[in-house]
Motif scaffolding. Structure first.
Motif, PDB file in Angstrom:
ATOM      1  N   PHE A 104       2.857   8.352  -2.698  1.00  0.00           N
ATOM      2  CA  PHE A 104       2.571   7.815  -1.369  1.00  0.00           C
ATOM      3  C   PHE A 104       1.252   7.051  -1.370  1.00  0.00           C
ATOM      4  N   MET A 105       1.121   6.146  -0.389  1.00  0.00           N
ATOM      5  CA  MET A 105      -0.165   5.453  -0.203  1.00  0.00           C
ATOM      6  C   MET A 105      -1.286   6.492  -0.148  1.00  0.00           C
ATOM      7  N   GLY A 106      -2.378   6.208  -0.814  1.00  0.00           N
ATOM      8  CA  GLY A 106      -3.519   7.111  -0.747  1.00  0.00           C
ATOM      9  C   GLY A 106      -3.395   8.350  -1.628  1.00  0.00           C
ATOM     10  N   MET A 131      -0.212  -3.120  -9.015  1.00  0.00           N
ATOM     11  CA  MET A 131       0.856  -3.969  -8.469  1.00  0.00           C
ATOM     12  C   MET A 131       0.438  -4.736  -7.216  1.00  0.00           C
ATOM     13  N   ASP A 132      -0.148  -4.025  -6.249  1.00  0.00           N
ATOM     14  CA  ASP A 132      -0.531  -4.708  -4.997  1.00  0.00           C
ATOM     15  C   ASP A 132      -1.504  -5.860  -5.275  1.00  0.00           C
ATOM     16  N   GLU A 133      -2.454  -5.562  -6.149  1.00  0.00           N
ATOM     17  CA  GLU A 133      -3.480  -6.563  -6.463  1.00  0.00           C
ATOM     18  C   GLU A 133      -2.856  -7.781  -7.159  1.00  0.00           C
ATOM     19  N   ILE A 192       1.582 -11.026   3.750  1.00  0.00           N
ATOM     20  CA  ILE A 192       2.921 -11.234   3.170  1.00  0.00           C
ATOM     21  C   ILE A 192       3.968 -10.585   4.089  1.00  0.00           C
ATOM     22  N   PHE A 193       3.705  -9.346   4.526  1.00  0.00           N
ATOM     23  CA  PHE A 193       4.631  -8.648   5.429  1.00  0.00           C
ATOM     24  C   PHE A 193       4.802  -9.447   6.722  1.00  0.00           C
ATOM     25  N   GLN A 194       3.681  -9.915   7.276  1.00  0.00           N
ATOM     26  CA  GLN A 194       3.732 -10.629   8.562  1.00  0.00           C
ATOM     27  C   GLN A 194       4.505 -11.936   8.452  1.00  0.00           C
ATOM     28  N   HIS A 218      11.095  -9.417   1.520  1.00  0.00           N
ATOM     29  CA  HIS A 218      10.497 -10.400   0.614  1.00  0.00           C
ATOM     30  C   HIS A 218       9.442  -9.726  -0.271  1.00  0.00           C
ATOM     31  N   PHE A 219       8.617  -8.882   0.342  1.00  0.00           N
ATOM     32  CA  PHE A 219       7.600  -8.161  -0.440  1.00  0.00           C
ATOM     33  C   PHE A 219       8.280  -7.289  -1.500  1.00  0.00           C
ATOM     34  N   ARG A 220       9.377  -6.627  -1.112  1.00  0.00           N
ATOM     35  CA  ARG A 220      10.086  -5.750  -2.066  1.00  0.00           C
ATOM     36  C   ARG A 220      10.662  -6.578  -3.216  1.00  0.00           C
ATOM     37  N   ASN A 221      11.094  -7.806  -2.922  1.00  0.00           N
ATOM     38  CA  ASN A 221      11.592  -8.684  -3.997  1.00  0.00           C
ATOM     39  C   ASN A 221      10.473  -9.039  -4.956  1.00  0.00           C
ATOM     40  N   LEU A 222       9.285  -9.266  -4.400  1.00  0.00           N
ATOM     41  CA  LEU A 222       8.138  -9.587  -5.253  1.00  0.00           C
ATOM     42  C   LEU A 222       7.814  -8.399  -6.166  1.00  0.00           C
ATOM     43  N   GLU A 223       7.949  -7.189  -5.623  1.00  0.00           N
ATOM     44  CA  GLU A 223       7.703  -5.990  -6.443  1.00  0.00           C
ATOM     45  C   GLU A 223       8.695  -5.923  -7.608  1.00  0.00           C
ATOM     46  N   THR A 224       9.953  -6.213  -7.316  1.00  0.00           N
ATOM     47  CA  THR A 224      10.972  -6.150  -8.370  1.00  0.00           C
ATOM     48  C   THR A 224      10.687  -7.180  -9.465  1.00  0.00           C
ATOM     49  N   SER A 232      -0.392   0.963 -11.699  1.00  0.00           N
ATOM     50  CA  SER A 232      -0.541   1.607 -10.397  1.00  0.00           C
ATOM     51  C   SER A 232       0.484   0.952  -9.473  1.00  0.00           C
ATOM     52  N   CYS A 233       1.531   1.704  -9.146  1.00  0.00           N
ATOM     53  CA  CYS A 233       2.670   1.118  -8.421  1.00  0.00           C
ATOM     54  C   CYS A 233       2.445   1.147  -6.915  1.00  0.00           C
ATOM     55  N   GLY A 234       2.968   0.162  -6.221  1.00  0.00           N
ATOM     56  CA  GLY A 234       2.970   0.191  -4.756  1.00  0.00           C
ATOM     57  C   GLY A 234       3.746   1.429  -4.306  1.00  0.00           C
ATOM     58  N   GLY A 235       3.285   2.054  -3.221  1.00  0.00           N
ATOM     59  CA  GLY A 235       3.866   3.322  -2.779  1.00  0.00           C
ATOM     60  C   GLY A 235       5.355   3.279  -2.474  1.00  0.00           C
ATOM     61  N   GLY A 236       5.869   2.084  -2.128  1.00  0.00           N
ATOM     62  CA  GLY A 236       7.290   2.009  -1.788  1.00  0.00           C
ATOM     63  C   GLY A 236       8.128   1.407  -2.910  1.00  0.00           C
ATOM     64  N   LYS A 239      -6.966  -1.631   6.459  1.00  0.00           N
ATOM     65  CA  LYS A 239      -6.338  -2.641   7.319  1.00  0.00           C
ATOM     66  C   LYS A 239      -5.221  -3.339   6.545  1.00  0.00           C
ATOM     67  N   ASN A 240      -4.978  -2.863   5.326  1.00  0.00           N
ATOM     68  CA  ASN A 240      -4.021  -3.560   4.459  1.00  0.00           C
ATOM     69  C   ASN A 240      -2.864  -2.645   4.053  1.00  0.00           C
ATOM     70  N   ARG A 241      -2.428  -1.772   4.995  1.00  0.00           N
ATOM     71  CA  ARG A 241      -1.288  -0.890   4.747  1.00  0.00           C
ATOM     72  C   ARG A 241      -0.279  -1.118   5.872  1.00  0.00           C
ATOM     73  N   PRO A 242       0.458  -2.265   5.821  1.00  0.00           N
ATOM     74  CA  PRO A 242       1.323  -2.638   6.958  1.00  0.00           C
ATOM     75  C   PRO A 242       2.348  -1.579   7.335  1.00  0.00           C
ATOM     76  N   VAL A 243       2.773  -0.761   6.370  1.00  0.00           N
ATOM     77  CA  VAL A 243       3.772   0.267   6.669  1.00  0.00           C
ATOM     78  C   VAL A 243       3.219   1.302   7.655  1.00  0.00           C
ATOM     79  N   LEU A 244       1.893   1.431   7.677  1.00  0.00           N
ATOM     80  CA  LEU A 244       1.269   2.406   8.583  1.00  0.00           C
ATOM     81  C   LEU A 244       0.677   1.750   9.829  1.00  0.00           C
ATOM     82  N   LYS A 246      10.390  11.812   4.363  1.00  0.00           N
ATOM     83  CA  LYS A 246      11.553  10.937   4.158  1.00  0.00           C
ATOM     84  C   LYS A 246      11.624  10.482   2.704  1.00  0.00           C
ATOM     85  N   ARG A 247      10.465  10.264   2.108  1.00  0.00           N
ATOM     86  CA  ARG A 247      10.433   9.726   0.749  1.00  0.00           C
ATOM     87  C   ARG A 247      10.378  10.798  -0.340  1.00  0.00           C
ATOM     88  N   ARG A 248      10.074  12.038   0.054  1.00  0.00           N
ATOM     89  CA  ARG A 248       9.778  13.073  -0.936  1.00  0.00           C
ATOM     90  C   ARG A 248      10.865  13.238  -2.008  1.00  0.00           C
TER      91      ARG A 248
END
Ligand code: S3P
Length: 170
Positions: A9-11, A32-34, A47-49, A55-61, A76-80, A115-120, A135-137
């Motif tokens: 998870f994030m954090g 990854m995020d960086e 990117i989310f906005q 689209h962000f998930r495609n970039l991760e893939t 270091s993977c993005g949390g999602g 300020k850079n965790r759009p999911v939250l 939900k993710r556990r």
């Protein structure tokens, strides 16, 4: 050496532990995020906005496909990022997947000023973090080769636990 993929998870401490592992092992790091922010020339929130989460998930893939061609990386993977089957498969094929966990209260303390965790966005509180984490556990657990609880531990101890695992040994 196979790549080490830090998930959770994030954090949960993925970036911090990745940096500590790089120092200890001399391996190369991939945050990854960086990397996505640098490639796209904008922050994750932007990117989310502008383009939406899909689209962000495609970039991760795309990024994971290119990282899978390399070896000896501490990723270091993005949390999602592990939520997609293809992403989890790419990590599994090319490395060891290490799940870092922390209590929702610990997570909140670490991310509350971000300020850079759009999911939250708009949901920066312990109750929401606990709910999303629940939900993710199952997914995180199913994908991981190794699970490490980080609450109350320093980076050194966590790194030692990781490097003691046969699939992560350097
Ligand atoms: C996300 C986690 C973030 C980042 C994006 C989405 C998520 O990475 O990839 O904001 O869905 O959990 P961190 O886990 O590095 O904060």
């Amino acid at each position: 050496m196979r790549n080490i993929y830090l998930i959770g998870f994030m954090g949960a401490g993925k970036s911090m532990i990745a940096r500590a592992l790089v120092k200890k092992t001399g391996a190369e790091s991939a945050e990854m995020d960086e990397l996505i922010e640098r490639q796209q020339g904008m922050a994750i929130t932007e990117i989310f906005q502008k383009y939406g989460e899909e689209h962000f998930r495609n970039l991760e893939t795309e990024l994971l496909r290119s990282l899978a061609e390399k070896t000896d990386l501490i990723v270091s993977c993005g949390g999602g990022s592990v939520l997609r089957d293809e992403n989890a498969a790419l990590m599994k094929e090319n490395g060891c997947i290490v799940l870092l966990t922390a209590a929702p209260e610990t997570i909140y303390e670490r991310v509350k000023d971000s300020k850079n965790r759009p999911v939250l966005n708009g949901n920066m509180n312990v109750a929401y973090i606990r709910e999303l984490m629940e939900k993710r556990r199952a997914r995180y657990e199913a994908v991981a080769d190794i699970r490490i609880a980080t609450d109350g531990k320093d980076a050194d101890t966590i790194c030692e636990e990781i490097l003691a695992q046969p699939c992560c040994g350097r």
